[in-house]
Motif scaffolding. Sequence first.
Motif, short mmCIF file in Angstrom:
data_model
loop_
_atom_site.label_atom_id
_atom_site.label_comp_id
_atom_site.label_asym_id
_atom_site.label_seq_id
_atom_site.Cartn_x
_atom_site.Cartn_y
_atom_site.Cartn_z
N TRP A 153 0.72 -1.19 -0.03
CA TRP A 153 -0.13 -0.06 -0.11
C TRP A 153 0.83 1.31 0.18
O TRP A 153 0.65 2.30 -0.69
CB TRP A 153 -0.88 -0.08 1.18
CG TRP A 153 -1.76 1.29 1.21
CD1 TRP A 153 -2.91 1.29 0.84
CD2 TRP A 153 -1.53 2.17 2.11
NE1 TRP A 153 -3.43 2.58 1.01
CE2 TRP A 153 -2.71 3.38 1.89
CE3 TRP A 153 -0.75 2.56 3.26
CZ2 TRP A 153 -2.89 4.39 2.79
CZ3 TRP A 153 -0.64 3.78 3.90
CH2 TRP A 153 -1.67 4.63 3.67
N ALA A 154 1.90 1.47 0.90
CA ALA A 154 2.88 2.43 0.78
C ALA A 154 3.65 2.69 -0.46
O ALA A 154 3.71 3.72 -0.98
CB ALA A 154 3.71 2.27 1.94
N CYS A 155 4.07 1.67 -0.92
CA CYS A 155 4.55 1.63 -2.47
C CYS A 155 3.76 2.21 -3.46
O CYS A 155 4.01 3.08 -4.12
CB CYS A 155 5.26 0.11 -2.77
SG CYS A 155 6.67 -0.12 -1.86
N VAL A 156 2.46 1.66 -3.51
CA VAL A 156 1.50 2.12 -4.48
C VAL A 156 1.34 3.60 -4.27
O VAL A 156 1.19 4.37 -5.23
CB VAL A 156 0.29 1.27 -4.44
CG1 VAL A 156 -0.81 2.08 -5.32
CG2 VAL A 156 0.52 0.08 -4.98
N GLN A 157 1.04 4.12 -2.85
CA GLN A 157 0.94 5.60 -2.60
C GLN A 157 2.11 6.33 -3.08
O GLN A 157 1.93 7.40 -3.92
CB GLN A 157 0.70 5.95 -1.21
CG GLN A 157 -0.72 5.10 -0.72
CD GLN A 157 -1.86 5.86 -1.45
OE1 GLN A 157 -1.84 7.05 -1.46
NE2 GLN A 157 -2.90 5.12 -1.91
N HIS A 158 3.45 5.89 -2.78
CA HIS A 158 4.53 6.69 -3.34
C HIS A 158 4.40 6.77 -4.80
O HIS A 158 5.06 8.23 -5.29
CB HIS A 158 5.83 5.99 -2.73
CG HIS A 158 5.93 6.62 -1.17
ND1 HIS A 158 5.06 5.80 -0.17
CD2 HIS A 158 6.65 7.57 -0.63
CE1 HIS A 158 5.29 6.63 1.04
NE2 HIS A 158 6.52 7.52 0.70
N ILE A 159 4.42 5.78 -5.43
CA ILE A 159 4.68 5.57 -6.91
C ILE A 159 3.55 6.39 -7.69
O ILE A 159 3.80 7.39 -8.50
CB ILE A 159 4.22 4.31 -7.34
CG1 ILE A 159 5.64 3.39 -7.08
CG2 ILE A 159 4.32 4.20 -9.11
CD1 ILE A 159 5.65 2.04 -7.21
N THR A 160 2.28 6.46 -7.01
CA THR A 160 1.11 7.42 -7.44
C THR A 160 1.67 8.97 -7.35
O THR A 160 1.38 9.63 -7.97
CB THR A 160 -0.19 7.22 -6.71
OG1 THR A 160 -0.43 5.79 -6.97
CG2 THR A 160 -1.31 7.93 -7.01
#
Length: 86
Positions: free
Chosen positions: A49-56
Amino acid sequence: LSGLGSAVYFHEAVYCFWDPFWSMGFPSLLASLWGEAWGGFFFAGAFRWACVQHITFFVNSLAHGERELGSGEFLIASPAKSIGPR
């Protein structure tokens, strides 16, 4: 929401529980089958979830980040001259 299908109405009614379950709960539940429920929660759930948020946010910053003045056809108000679409 008028004219939308029943799946949209269902999701609108239960998304507060539905989304966290599939994002955090289901990876924990699946990983608990081999005894790694906390690993599933933290790695497959929270870390993903954190990786997806940062990439977004990174992609959004590329799309709407600072730009050089006069480099585009979009005119921005004077207080925000260097911010706008590229």
